[in-house]
Scaffold this motif. Structure first.
Motif, PDB file in Angstrom:
ATOM      1  N   TRP A 118       9.702  33.885  62.733  1.00 57.02           N
ATOM      2  CA  TRP A 118       9.956  35.542  61.807  1.00 57.02           C
ATOM      3  C   TRP A 118      10.042  34.934  60.343  1.00 57.02           C
ATOM      4  O   TRP A 118      11.216  34.531  59.711  1.00 57.02           O
ATOM      5  N   HIS A 119       8.879  35.503  60.260  1.00 54.71           N
ATOM      6  CA  HIS A 119       8.850  33.827  58.171  1.00 54.71           C
ATOM      7  C   HIS A 119       9.292  34.765  57.396  1.00 54.71           C
ATOM      8  O   HIS A 119      10.453  34.392  56.279  1.00 54.71           O
ATOM      9  N   GLN A 120       9.694  36.043  57.250  1.00 52.23           N
ATOM     10  CA  GLN A 120      10.931  35.820  55.512  1.00 52.23           C
ATOM     11  C   GLN A 120      12.341  35.982  56.041  1.00 52.23           C
ATOM     12  O   GLN A 120      12.866  35.225  55.183  1.00 52.23           O
ATOM     13  N   LEU A 121      12.610  35.858  57.200  1.00 49.76           N
ATOM     14  CA  LEU A 121      13.642  35.443  57.160  1.00 49.76           C
ATOM     15  C   LEU A 121      14.291  33.860  56.677  1.00 49.76           C
ATOM     16  O   LEU A 121      15.174  33.495  56.464  1.00 49.76           O
ATOM     17  N   LEU A 122      12.821  33.085  57.759  1.00 51.37           N
ATOM     18  CA  LEU A 122      12.943  31.864  57.612  1.00 51.37           C
ATOM     19  C   LEU A 122      13.369  32.044  55.597  1.00 51.37           C
ATOM     20  O   LEU A 122      13.981  30.292  55.575  1.00 51.37           O
ATOM     21  N   VAL A 123      12.520  32.129  55.161  1.00 53.56           N
ATOM     22  CA  VAL A 123      12.070  31.831  53.990  1.00 53.56           C
ATOM     23  C   VAL A 123      13.823  31.930  53.117  1.00 53.56           C
ATOM     24  O   VAL A 123      14.674  31.136  52.455  1.00 53.56           O
ATOM     25  N   GLU A 124      14.639  33.376  53.670  1.00 47.64           N
ATOM     26  CA  GLU A 124      16.010  32.984  53.128  1.00 47.64           C
ATOM     27  C   GLU A 124      17.242  32.068  53.869  1.00 47.64           C
ATOM     28  O   GLU A 124      17.807  31.661  52.889  1.00 47.64           O
TER      29      GLU A 124
END
Length: 453
Positions: free
Chosen positions: A161-167
């Motif tokens: 979950w790339h966007q969640l990982l950025v957060e």
């Protein structure tokens, strides 16, 4: 003659309500004396609401929000039994996130913990953990947030979950920052940006927030020029879509950076912009932090009355919500303002109050700030031994904190007192120590507080 109905074909007001969510909706509706049509309004059909009450349909998050409003119930009401609907859980998480925007960390924590206590899909659990970690940071508990984020990162990396990982990477960087580990914080912020770019994430608000956090590291490293450029890059990254909390935090960082370069007019302008946003968001603690920063700037400019007004307003608002961490700083600021105005007796009364408040705070910075001002006040009242004790106490605690700039300020004030007392040898020694501390790299006092948001 009684009308018989076939099994499986309920009437509009069928008393059966097999789902927990349906039972709670029906119970609230009947307590208010509302019909199905009154609750449904023009947003959805009476029949659809009846199916929800019977557990044969699930409302969307938006529909459940409408139902909650018409039934005059908080979102918590729909989470009081196991087996809650996905919509109820999603709505509760959204409500927790909204509580964070309003500075209500404790309420957000309570909502999310109730969600996480259930058996829920892994993505919802991971998002909940992110929200819980932010709520803990909002309440000054970064150490508790760290394992929550680490567990969430494992799940998000496994699922890609790339966007969640950025957060998650960004928030873990914030945790390390708050734990006074700037090197580790920088590494996590870099991980966040690398994932953002490599995965092709398209969220300018998120990118701006990470850039803003990296800019904070320039500020605390004593690089205000670099920090100003980095903050301006963060604003440019999101253009007109930057969310209000992130923008307020960047304004705060710009204010502190301009203060470090001696540009007080620009610093105060950005601080005022940030304060207006935090007040709009009803974030009392962040508004209090900005009032503290602005008051300190005004004191340095000799604008004593304006400074005291900011300190006083901040303390009053924070005392209403039971804050123990920032209030001692603000009351000490009031005492220093009174001292600068020549009101020694009033300054003495205020600093005694600040000392008492600091004993209930877990923040060592509050102890340092209060005893530094107490040393100045005692000197003004010709209480030499008391003044020395307060400065020595402030320095004792300051040495336990990785904040050379703070030590430099306390040591410099102590040196001025020694000089005024005629002890030139000790004064020269303290001035030298203040100079050396000021040259050291380390965290700046009043560090940018958006990182805990």
């Amino acid at each position: 003659m009684l009308t018989k109905r076939r099994p499986g074909h309920p009437t509009a007001d069928d008393p059966g309500a097999p789902s927990p969510l349906g039972r709670r909706i029906r119970q609230a509706r009947q307590e208010l004396g509302l019909s199905l049509a009154a609750v449904a309004g023009t947003d959805f059909s009476r029949a659809f609401l009846n199916q929800i009450e019977l557990g044969r349909a699930q409302p969307s998050t938006q529909n459940l929000r409408i139902i909650a409003r018409r039934l005059q119930r908080p979102i918590d009401y729909f989470l009081e039994e196991p087996g809650d609907s996905a919509a109820a859980l999603e709505l509760a998480l959204a409500e927790a996130e909204m509580s964070l925007l309003h500075g209500e960390g404790a309420r957000a924590e309570s909502l999310v913990r109730r969600i996480l206590a259930r058996t829920i899909p892994i993505e919802l659990r991971t998002r909940g953990q992110l929200t819980l970690a932010v709520a803990l940071m909002k309440q000054g508990r970064p150490q508790e947030a760290k394992p929550v984020l680490e567990e969430a990162i494992v799940a998000a990396e496994r699922a890609k979950w790339h966007q969640l990982l950025v957060e998650l990477y960004d928030r873990l960087g914030s945790v390390h920052y708050l734990l006074r580990r700037p090197h580790a914080a920088g590494q996590w912020f870099d991980h966040a940006l690398e994932r953002y770019q490599s995965a092709g994430v398209a969220d300018p608000v998120l990118k701006a927030r990470v850039l803003g956090h990296r800019a904070n590291l320039h500020y605390v490293a004593g690089q205000p020029i670099e920090a100003i450029a980095a903050y301006e890059s963060a604003i440019a990254a999101a253009a007109q879509v930057l969310d209000m909390p992130a923008l307020a935090g960047i304004y705060e960082g710009l204010a502190l950076s301009f203060q470090q370069t001696g540009q007080y007019a620009r610093a105060l302008s950005y601080a005022q912009k940030g304060l207006r946003i935090f007040e709009t968001l009803r974030d009392v603690r962040m508004a209090g932090q900005l009032r503290l920063n602005m008051g300190d700037m005004l004191l340095q400019q000799g604008r004593v009355a304006d400074a005291e007004r900011l300190f006083s307003d901040g303390a009053e608002h924070l005392q209403r919500i039971g804050d123990r961490e920032l209030v001692p700083h603000l009351v000490a600021g009031m005492a220093e303002s009174a001292l600068e105005a020549g009101q020694v007796e009033r300054a003495s009364e205020l600093i005694e109050e600040a000392i008492d408040l600091s004993t209930r705070s877990s923040d060592p910075l509050a102890t340092v700030a209060v005893h530094r001002v107490a040393g100045r006040v005692a000197h003004a009242g010709s209480r030499r031994e008391s003044a020395h004790r307060h400065f020595e106490r402030a320095l004792e605690v300051a040495l336990t904190i990785d904040n050379p700039d703070l030590r430099a300020r306390v040591t410099y004030d102590f040196a001025r007192v020694l000089e005024a007392e005629g002890d030139s040898a000790q004064a020269a020694l303290r001035f030298r120590q203040a100079y050396e501390a000021g040259r050291a790299d380390g965290s700046r006092p009043g560090a940018v507080s958006e990182l805990d948001a």
